[in-house]
Enzyme design. Structure first.
Site, PDB file in Angstrom:
ATOM      1  NE  ARG A   8       3.799   4.654   7.528  1.00 53.87           N
ATOM      2  CZ  ARG A   8       4.397   4.060   6.526  1.00 53.87           C
ATOM      3  NH1 ARG A   8       5.724   4.118   6.402  1.00 53.87           N
ATOM      4  NH2 ARG A   8       3.694   3.409   5.606  1.00 53.87           N
ATOM      5  CG  HIS A   9       0.824   1.883  10.523  1.00 54.62           C
ATOM      6  ND1 HIS A   9       1.496   0.934   9.780  1.00 54.62           N
ATOM      7  CD2 HIS A   9       0.297   2.757   9.629  1.00 54.62           C
ATOM      8  CE1 HIS A   9       1.367   1.205   8.500  1.00 54.62           C
ATOM      9  NE2 HIS A   9       0.652   2.309   8.367  1.00 54.62           N
ATOM     10  CD1 TRP A  14      -0.672  -6.262   1.465  1.00 54.41           C
ATOM     11  CD2 TRP A  14      -1.909  -4.491   0.899  1.00 54.41           C
ATOM     12  NE1 TRP A  14      -1.797  -6.729   0.855  1.00 54.41           N
ATOM     13  CE2 TRP A  14      -2.580  -5.664   0.495  1.00 54.41           C
ATOM     14  CE3 TRP A  14      -2.505  -3.258   0.668  1.00 54.41           C
ATOM     15  CZ2 TRP A  14      -3.803  -5.636  -0.152  1.00 54.41           C
ATOM     16  CZ3 TRP A  14      -3.742  -3.223   0.015  1.00 54.41           C
ATOM     17  CH2 TRP A  14      -4.381  -4.405  -0.394  1.00 54.41           C
ATOM     18  CD  GLN A  21      -0.494  -0.985   4.503  1.00 52.18           C
ATOM     19  OE1 GLN A  21      -0.625  -2.004   5.136  1.00 52.18           O
ATOM     20  NE2 GLN A  21       0.193   0.034   4.947  1.00 52.18           N
ATOM     21  CD  GLU A  82      -2.782   6.679   4.970  1.00 48.36           C
ATOM     22  OE1 GLU A  82      -3.110   7.882   5.064  1.00 48.36           O
ATOM     23  OE2 GLU A  82      -1.592   6.298   4.975  1.00 48.36           O
TER      24      GLU A  82
END
Length: 192
Positions: A8-9, A14, A21, A82
């Site tokens: 995951r990034h 946010w 997001q 996403e």
């Protein structure tokens, strides 16, 4: 055997504020950059053959930081962008619960379409990189959709809150995907 390591990034502002997001293209914050750097230090180039990333800023930047160290062949795949959450994007959990208690967010990507898109990307990776070790940098809902599909709903979407920069591993063995582990964050200890 094809293996996929899903990362995951790193964190964004946010994420920090608890805002959804989705398709809003938010960049990494300083913590997210550090998380990507720690991921790069933790991963070994000899364990992977290729890196694939979502084209969205937060995932792409995470992948670039990791790949500056690993130096793997690299490509972006839009299948791993996403999910679009429509009118709920930019809202906190409390705001979403108040405005959309049924979670029916107007203008969102339909869940079935989203899962179909993501799993089509996994199929493409399997066809394009048979018997390779693939590192994919993507997003929480993307990884959760993959984990839920592969585990038959035991983990993933609706059940698992993935941490930023977590590591998740699946492999394709005997014509079937299996989850090896998920939400691994040992490499991030002080950023949790």
């Amino acid at each position: 055997m094809t293996t996929i390591c899903l990362i995951r990034h790193g964190e964004t502002d946010w994420n920090l504020k608890g805002k959804l997001q989705g398709s809003t293209d938010i960049p990494l914050n300083e913590t997210g950059i550090r998380q990507a750097e720690k991921s790069a230090a933790y991963l070994n180039a000899e364990d992977y053959d290729v890196m694939v990333a979502s084209p969205m800023k937060r995932a792409k930047r995470t992948a670039e930081i990791i790949n500056a160290s690993l130096q793997l062949p690299y490509e972006e795949m839009s299948n791993f962008a996403e999910c679009s959450f429509g009118d709920a994007e930019g809202l906190t959990m409390e705001e979403r619960t108040t405005q959309y208690p049924d979670k029916a967010y107007p203008n969102r990507e339909e869940p079935e379409d989203f899962i179909k898109r993501v799993m089509s990307g996994v199929d493409d990776v399997l066809k394009k990189y048979p018997d390779k070790r693939v590192l994919i940098v993507a997003h929480g809902a993307v990884i959760n959709a993959i984990l839920a599909t592969v585990s038959g709903g035991e983990i993933g979407a609706g059940k698992t809150r993935l941490m930023n920069a977590c590591i998740n591993n699946i492999h394709y063995k005997q014509e079937k995907w299996e989850v090896l582990n998920y939400n691994q964050v040992e490499h991030l200890s002080e950023d949790l």
